[in-house]
Design a protein around this motif. Structure first.
Motif, mmCIF file in Angstrom:
data_model
loop_
_atom_site.group_PDB
_atom_site.id
_atom_site.type_symbol
_atom_site.label_atom_id
_atom_site.label_comp_id
_atom_site.label_asym_id
_atom_site.label_seq_id
_atom_site.Cartn_x
_atom_site.Cartn_y
_atom_site.Cartn_z
ATOM 1 N N THR A 1 58.654 -26.630 -20.826
ATOM 2 C CA THR A 1 59.163 -26.672 -19.457
ATOM 3 C C THR A 1 60.407 -27.540 -19.304
ATOM 4 O OG1 THR A 1 57.588 -28.442 -18.969
ATOM 5 C CG2 THR A 1 56.934 -26.194 -18.389
ATOM 6 N N THR A 2 60.745 -28.337 -20.314
ATOM 7 C CA THR A 2 61.946 -29.167 -20.235
ATOM 8 C C THR A 2 63.088 -28.597 -21.055
ATOM 9 O OG1 THR A 2 61.169 -30.563 -22.073
ATOM 10 C CG2 THR A 2 60.588 -31.253 -19.836
ATOM 11 N N ASP A 3 62.874 -27.452 -21.670
ATOM 12 C CA ASP A 3 63.894 -26.808 -22.503
ATOM 13 C C ASP A 3 64.497 -25.644 -21.728
ATOM 14 O OD1 ASP A 3 65.387 -25.407 -24.367
ATOM 15 O OD2 ASP A 3 63.982 -25.757 -26.006
ATOM 16 N N ARG A 4 65.793 -25.696 -21.469
ATOM 17 C CA ARG A 4 66.450 -24.681 -20.662
ATOM 18 C C ARG A 4 66.283 -23.280 -21.263
ATOM 19 N NH1 ARG A 4 70.781 -24.988 -17.003
ATOM 20 N NH2 ARG A 4 70.933 -27.218 -17.460
ATOM 21 N N LYS A 5 66.341 -23.148 -22.581
ATOM 22 C CA LYS A 5 66.287 -21.842 -23.226
ATOM 23 C C LYS A 5 64.872 -21.281 -23.307
ATOM 24 C CE LYS A 5 70.406 -22.509 -26.101
ATOM 25 N NZ LYS A 5 70.936 -22.551 -27.491
ATOM 26 N N ASN A 6 63.881 -22.158 -23.370
ATOM 27 C CA ASN A 6 62.504 -21.705 -23.607
ATOM 28 C C ASN A 6 61.587 -21.875 -22.406
ATOM 29 O OD1 ASN A 6 62.975 -21.009 -26.362
ATOM 30 N ND2 ASN A 6 62.857 -23.179 -26.906
ATOM 31 N N ALA A 7 62.092 -22.407 -21.294
ATOM 32 C CA ALA A 7 61.211 -22.684 -20.152
ATOM 33 C C ALA A 7 60.571 -21.418 -19.606
ATOM 34 C CB ALA A 7 61.997 -23.401 -19.053
ATOM 35 N N ILE A 8 61.288 -20.297 -19.660
ATOM 36 C CA ILE A 8 60.721 -19.060 -19.124
ATOM 37 C C ILE A 8 59.500 -18.617 -19.922
ATOM 38 C CG2 ILE A 8 62.143 -17.473 -20.486
ATOM 39 C CD1 ILE A 8 62.343 -15.762 -17.899
ATOM 40 N N TRP A 9 59.446 -19.009 -21.216
ATOM 41 C CA TRP A 9 58.271 -18.649 -22.020
ATOM 42 C C TRP A 9 57.023 -19.367 -21.522
ATOM 43 C CZ3 TRP A 9 58.139 -14.533 -24.883
ATOM 44 C CH2 TRP A 9 59.326 -14.035 -25.425
ATOM 45 N N ALA A 10 57.198 -20.551 -20.953
ATOM 46 C CA ALA A 10 56.048 -21.248 -20.374
ATOM 47 C C ALA A 10 55.455 -20.434 -19.235
ATOM 48 C CB ALA A 10 56.478 -22.627 -19.891
ATOM 49 N N ILE A 11 56.321 -19.827 -18.413
ATOM 50 C CA ILE A 11 55.847 -19.005 -17.300
ATOM 51 C C ILE A 11 55.210 -17.729 -17.829
ATOM 52 C CG2 ILE A 11 56.519 -17.855 -15.163
ATOM 53 C CD1 ILE A 11 58.865 -19.778 -14.981
ATOM 54 N N ILE A 12 55.796 -17.137 -18.861
ATOM 55 C CA ILE A 12 55.237 -15.906 -19.438
ATOM 56 C C ILE A 12 53.851 -16.160 -20.014
ATOM 57 C CG2 ILE A 12 55.510 -14.219 -21.294
ATOM 58 C CD1 ILE A 12 58.545 -14.459 -20.890
ATOM 59 N N ALA B 1 55.437 -24.088 -9.496
ATOM 60 C CA ALA B 1 54.522 -25.111 -9.995
ATOM 61 C C ALA B 1 54.884 -25.569 -11.405
ATOM 62 C CB ALA B 1 53.088 -24.580 -9.973
ATOM 63 N N LEU B 2 55.332 -24.642 -12.253
ATOM 64 C CA LEU B 2 55.598 -24.985 -13.641
ATOM 65 C C LEU B 2 56.954 -25.653 -13.842
ATOM 66 C CD1 LEU B 2 54.187 -21.849 -15.477
ATOM 67 C CD2 LEU B 2 53.429 -24.194 -15.819
ATOM 68 N N THR B 3 57.997 -25.083 -13.272
ATOM 69 C CA THR B 3 59.343 -25.555 -13.575
ATOM 70 C C THR B 3 60.202 -25.843 -12.354
ATOM 71 O OG1 THR B 3 60.205 -23.278 -13.657
ATOM 72 C CG2 THR B 3 59.320 -24.198 -15.707
ATOM 73 N N ASN B 4 59.737 -25.436 -11.170
ATOM 74 C CA ASN B 4 60.540 -25.567 -9.952
ATOM 75 C C ASN B 4 61.918 -24.947 -10.144
ATOM 76 O OD1 ASN B 4 60.893 -26.274 -7.269
ATOM 77 N ND2 ASN B 4 61.713 -28.291 -7.756
ATOM 78 N N SER B 5 61.914 -23.779 -10.805
ATOM 79 C CA SER B 5 63.122 -22.989 -11.076
ATOM 80 C C SER B 5 64.060 -23.634 -12.088
ATOM 81 C CB SER B 5 63.905 -22.696 -9.788
ATOM 82 O OG SER B 5 63.115 -21.963 -8.890
ATOM 83 N N GLY B 6 63.648 -24.710 -12.708
ATOM 84 C CA GLY B 6 64.507 -25.405 -13.672
ATOM 85 C C GLY B 6 64.032 -25.202 -15.093
ATOM 86 N N PRO B 7 64.633 -25.950 -16.026
ATOM 87 C CA PRO B 7 65.744 -26.905 -15.840
ATOM 88 C C PRO B 7 67.008 -26.217 -15.335
ATOM 89 C CG PRO B 7 64.679 -27.193 -17.988
ATOM 90 C CD PRO B 7 64.163 -25.897 -17.419
ATOM 91 N N GLY B 8 67.684 -26.839 -14.415
ATOM 92 C CA GLY B 8 68.834 -26.212 -13.790
ATOM 93 C C GLY B 8 68.397 -25.004 -12.979
ATOM 94 N N ILE B 9 68.950 -23.838 -13.308
ATOM 95 C CA ILE B 9 68.571 -22.588 -12.638
ATOM 96 C C ILE B 9 67.968 -21.610 -13.650
ATOM 97 C CG2 ILE B 9 70.311 -22.845 -10.853
ATOM 98 C CD1 ILE B 9 72.021 -20.773 -12.367
ATOM 99 N N SER B 10 67.540 -22.130 -14.792
ATOM 100 C CA SER B 10 67.155 -21.258 -15.913
ATOM 101 C C SER B 10 65.925 -20.419 -15.633
ATOM 102 C CB SER B 10 66.933 -22.099 -17.182
ATOM 103 O OG SER B 10 65.910 -23.055 -16.969
ATOM 104 N N THR B 11 65.034 -20.855 -14.750
ATOM 105 C CA THR B 11 63.819 -20.078 -14.457
ATOM 106 C C THR B 11 63.769 -19.660 -12.985
ATOM 107 O OG1 THR B 11 62.560 -22.126 -14.125
ATOM 108 C CG2 THR B 11 62.470 -21.128 -16.306
ATOM 109 N N THR B 12 64.930 -19.431 -12.412
ATOM 110 C CA THR B 12 64.974 -18.897 -11.049
ATOM 111 C C THR B 12 64.521 -17.446 -11.038
ATOM 112 O OG1 THR B 12 66.819 -20.340 -10.473
ATOM 113 C CG2 THR B 12 66.451 -18.427 -9.070
ATOM 114 N N PHE B 13 63.674 -17.092 -10.081
ATOM 115 C CA PHE B 13 63.221 -15.724 -9.879
ATOM 116 C C PHE B 13 63.677 -15.271 -8.493
ATOM 117 C CE2 PHE B 13 60.546 -16.900 -13.362
ATOM 118 C CZ PHE B 13 60.286 -15.720 -14.042
ATOM 119 N N PRO B 14 63.750 -13.960 -8.257
ATOM 120 C CA PRO B 14 64.180 -13.494 -6.939
ATOM 121 C C PRO B 14 63.399 -14.099 -5.781
ATOM 122 C CG PRO B 14 64.208 -11.669 -8.476
ATOM 123 C CD PRO B 14 63.617 -12.840 -9.215
#
Length: 309
Positions: free
Chosen positions: A162-173, A246-259
């Motif tokens: 969840t703190t890695d910009r490139k891999n944070a989306i995998w935490a959500i997956i 809950a997991l990333t709050n759309s971060g780090p940065g905007i990397s896990t922003t969803f519509p």
């Protein structure tokens, strides 16, 4: 007296028939009206707001397609939509794969089957926000898997998704798969149990192995279940909000922003209601792309079955 009694009885029977015919309509009418207002009226209002010049509060000055142009010109919206496609592809495929595997294993008449079914289905009973919060603790480097492994002596172990910009989306997956695979398992298991036992026995008598029986006979016969599970999971994916917050709050940065998270940000954080409504309409369009073809398929399938008699 006799004719009058007969007329009264006839009238009573007629009233009873009318009552039985109208009671279901009266019971369903409030929910149908509420659904119509919620879906069509509010969707129409949102569409109009998306074409207006609304900012902090709704206004009704016409602005045309400019909010949509502003939306698609925004880099964060592009990231949100690309995340949606990436998340949907892996989440739906993996949740269906895990769910099918669990269903196949349980279908082997294992001991304590009710316990296993309940355990695998239980995550779906937990709200997405609770699931996200718990898994956020597990992903946290100071309290989760990484902390545990380092405490056991693996000091170089890293699992800070969840703190890695490139891999944070995998935490959500991964979390989404854990949440929804039990749901897929329940539907697949119901489909497996609905297959005609005579067909399965015929295949076994012909010498087909268990693997071949499933691959050639059972699984092809539950193809509609695969489609239904995929459609429902796609709906979950398109409306993803709680897990990301809950997991990333759309971060780090905007990397896990969803519509869905971006709609919330536009409307309630930045006060851009028109652009937020345009984003909401884009989500509705994505849902329509999934639901409309599926609904047409169901109608076509029902008509084909009726024609076959």
């Amino acid at each position: 007296m006799s004719s009058a009694g007969s007329a009264a009885m006839a009238g009573g029977t007629s009233f009873g028939e009318k009552l039985r015919r109208w009671v279901p309509i009266m019971v369903l009418a409030p929910s149908l009206i509420a659904s119509f207002v919620y879906v069509f009226v509010f969707s129409g209002w949102t569409l109009y707001i998306s074409l207006s010049d609304s900012t902090l509060l709704p206004t009704y000055g016409f602005r045309g397609l400019q909010p949509y142009m502003d939306l698609w010109a925004n880099r964060r919206w592009g990231v949100a939509y690309s995340n949606l496609f990436f998340f949907s592809a892996f989440y739906v495929a993996a949740a269906m794969g895990v769910g099918l595997l669990l269903a196949l294993l349980i279908d082997q008449k294992v001991r304590a089957e009710s316990f296993w079914r309940t355990m695998f289905l239980y995550p779906l009973a937990v709200s997405f926000i609770v699931t996200g919060t718990v898994w956020q603790w597990l992903y946290n480097p100071t309290s989760g898997f990484e902390f545990l492994m380092k405490s056991l002596g693996w000091t170089d172990f890293q699992f800070a998704l969840t703190t890695d910009r490139k891999n944070a989306i995998w935490a959500i997956i991964i979390t989404g798969i854990w949440q929804s695979s039990g749901f897929a398992m329940a539907l697949f298991l119901a489909g497996l149990r609905s297959v005609d036992g005579d067909i399965v026995k015929a295949a076994q008598i012909d010498g087909a192995s268990t693997f071949r029986t499933y691959r050639k006979v059972i699984l092809p016969s539950i193809t509609p279940i695969f489609l239904a599970v995929a459609v429902v999971l796609l709906q979950f994916a398109i409306k993803t909000f709680d897990l990301a917050v809950a997991l990333t709050n759309s971060g780090p940065g905007i990397s896990t922003t969803f519509p869905a998270t971006y709609v919330y940000d536009l409307m309630f954080q930045r006060g851009e209601i028109a652009e937020g409504a345009a984003a909401a309409m884009m989500i509705l369009a994505a849902l329509a792309v999934v639901l409309v073809p599926y609904s047409l398929y169901l109608v076509w399938r029902r008509r084909r079955e009726l024609n076959r008699g």
